[in-house]
Design a protein around this motif. Sequence first.
Motif, PDB file in Angstrom:
ATOM      1  N   ALA A  55       0.820  -1.213   0.000  1.00 49.19           N
ATOM      2  CA  ALA A  55       0.000   0.000   0.000  1.00 49.19           C
ATOM      3  C   ALA A  55       0.850   1.258   0.000  1.00 49.19           C
ATOM      4  O   ALA A  55       1.874   1.329   0.682  1.00 49.19           O
ATOM      5  N   ASP A  77       4.592   0.573   0.865  1.00 45.47           N
ATOM      6  CA  ASP A  77       4.979  -0.067   2.115  1.00 45.47           C
ATOM      7  C   ASP A  77       4.266  -1.406   2.224  1.00 45.47           C
ATOM      8  O   ASP A  77       3.274  -1.663   1.539  1.00 45.47           O
ATOM      9  N   MET A  78       4.790  -2.252   3.086  1.00 47.86           N
ATOM     10  CA  MET A  78       4.289  -3.617   3.220  1.00 47.86           C
ATOM     11  C   MET A  78       3.507  -3.798   4.515  1.00 47.86           C
ATOM     12  O   MET A  78       3.941  -3.358   5.578  1.00 47.86           O
ATOM     13  N   ALA A  79       2.352  -4.465   4.414  1.00 51.99           N
ATOM     14  CA  ALA A  79       1.643  -4.926   5.611  1.00 51.99           C
ATOM     15  C   ALA A  79       2.433  -6.129   6.164  1.00 51.99           C
ATOM     16  O   ALA A  79       3.601  -6.301   5.823  1.00 51.99           O
ATOM     17  N   THR A  80       1.839  -6.942   6.983  1.00 57.30           N
ATOM     18  CA  THR A  80       2.519  -8.142   7.485  1.00 57.30           C
ATOM     19  C   THR A  80       1.845  -9.377   6.874  1.00 57.30           C
ATOM     20  O   THR A  80       0.632  -9.372   6.635  1.00 57.30           O
ATOM     21  N   GLY A 107      -4.641  -5.437   4.392  1.00 58.60           N
ATOM     22  CA  GLY A 107      -3.341  -4.999   4.895  1.00 58.60           C
ATOM     23  C   GLY A 107      -3.303  -3.493   5.068  1.00 58.60           C
ATOM     24  O   GLY A 107      -3.920  -2.752   4.296  1.00 58.60           O
ATOM     25  N   MET A 108      -2.574  -3.051   6.101  1.00 56.96           N
ATOM     26  CA  MET A 108      -2.372  -1.620   6.365  1.00 56.96           C
ATOM     27  C   MET A 108      -0.870  -1.407   6.431  1.00 56.96           C
ATOM     28  O   MET A 108      -0.160  -2.191   7.075  1.00 56.96           O
ATOM     29  N   ALA A 109      -0.378  -0.337   5.800  1.00 60.98           N
ATOM     30  CA  ALA A 109       1.075  -0.172   5.725  1.00 60.98           C
ATOM     31  C   ALA A 109       1.479   1.277   5.575  1.00 60.98           C
ATOM     32  O   ALA A 109       0.846   2.037   4.844  1.00 60.98           O
ATOM     33  N   SER A 110       2.537   1.644   6.282  1.00 65.69           N
ATOM     34  CA  SER A 110       3.216   2.915   6.057  1.00 65.69           C
ATOM     35  C   SER A 110       4.647   2.720   6.526  1.00 65.69           C
ATOM     36  O   SER A 110       5.020   1.626   6.948  1.00 65.69           O
ATOM     37  N   GLN A 111       5.434   3.793   6.503  1.00 65.67           N
ATOM     38  CA  GLN A 111       6.806   3.640   7.004  1.00 65.67           C
ATOM     39  C   GLN A 111       6.796   3.313   8.485  1.00 65.67           C
ATOM     40  O   GLN A 111       7.685   2.639   8.991  1.00 65.67           O
ATOM     41  N   ALA A 170       2.335  -1.235  10.365  1.00 62.55           N
ATOM     42  CA  ALA A 170       2.086  -2.414   9.529  1.00 62.55           C
ATOM     43  C   ALA A 170       1.157  -3.358  10.278  1.00 62.55           C
ATOM     44  O   ALA A 170       1.214  -3.457  11.501  1.00 62.55           O
ATOM     45  N   GLY A 171       0.314  -4.039   9.517  1.00 62.09           N
ATOM     46  CA  GLY A 171      -0.562  -5.038  10.116  1.00 62.09           C
ATOM     47  C   GLY A 171      -1.745  -5.328   9.225  1.00 62.09           C
ATOM     48  O   GLY A 171      -1.801  -4.889   8.071  1.00 62.09           O
ATOM     49  N   ASP A 227      -1.493   3.596   4.616  1.00 57.15           N
ATOM     50  CA  ASP A 227      -2.284   3.363   3.412  1.00 57.15           C
ATOM     51  C   ASP A 227      -2.847   1.945   3.452  1.00 57.15           C
ATOM     52  O   ASP A 227      -2.371   1.099   4.205  1.00 57.15           O
ATOM     53  N   MET A 228      -3.876   1.727   2.655  1.00 57.76           N
ATOM     54  CA  MET A 228      -4.588   0.453   2.658  1.00 57.76           C
ATOM     55  C   MET A 228      -4.269  -0.370   1.417  1.00 57.76           C
ATOM     56  O   MET A 228      -4.254   0.156   0.304  1.00 57.76           O
TER      57      MET A 228
END
Lengths: 158, 158
Positions: free
Chosen positions: A49, A112-115, B47-51, B54-55, B112-113
């Motif tokens: 994302a 960026d990466m989720a987990t 998924g949710m992600a930023s610098q 994460a999760g 971000d999503m």
Amino acid sequence: MKAEFINPILESTINVIETMASTKVVMGKASLKKGIRVWGLVNGIIGMASQDLAGNLILSFDKESILGIVSSMLGEKMTDITPDVVDAVGELTNMICGGAKAILGKIGYKFDMATPVMLVGQELELCQFSKAPVITAPFTVEYGKFVVETNLYSKNAK
Amino acid sequence: MKAEFINPILESTINVIETMASTKVVMGKASLKKGIRVWGLVNGIIGMASQDLAGNLILSFDKESILGIVSSMLGEKMTDITPDVVDAVGELTNMICGGAKAILGKIGYKFDMATPVMLVGQELELCQFSKAPVITAPFTVEYGKFVVETNLYSKNAK
């Protein structure tokens, strides 16, 4: 789905599996995924994302390929889908996504990466809530087969 | 997991389900998730992600709750887990995550999503590849029950 997105993911897949499992990886022809059936038995999914990009990366291994790959990674013969094997799929998912992120970042596509989450099961069905098509690519290693799928897309593309 | 992360997710869940399904939502006590069993029958994962963050966010509905919610959303009695029902779970996942993103963004936690995936099945098992704990919260609507789970965490937290 731009070829610009899929090729770094496939390149990273080959890099990571060849390095981690010390095995030759042969890629087949990528195509549009049809249907919702999950390809293999052991699966890793990670969300990607940014303000521009969104999607998921899915690795799906048959039993033989993942047992062979993880046995080679751990230097210990694995004969069952244990929590260690499932965990290794999470690690491979992270590493392949991380490799793709590095390559895509260099050409201006940042995310960026989720987990990762991991799912084990035969004939699972997984639907994507996205207008982007899913691209699927088959891979063969000496132990068995796996596929890599993604629906990564640019929200800002025209 | 900070309470700062979980509360906006729970607040957004109530907002979205109450608004979309015109039904009262009652929340139970949130707790640490134990084990890897997926709670319900129809599930949405995003998924949710930023610098920094994460999760994943997971919604898991029993058959009764999701049929009731989607019937109310669509103004049409749904009696089976059709593709329309599964799609509605993706939409709810997106909306709840989007609501949480808005609330968290206001207090300085930006992410971000990715795009939702949906899984249907009884007694599925889903493992998280993350050191962060998974928080699970139960909800009741007039039709049935559902749970919301998340392992959102800050990579930069000490």
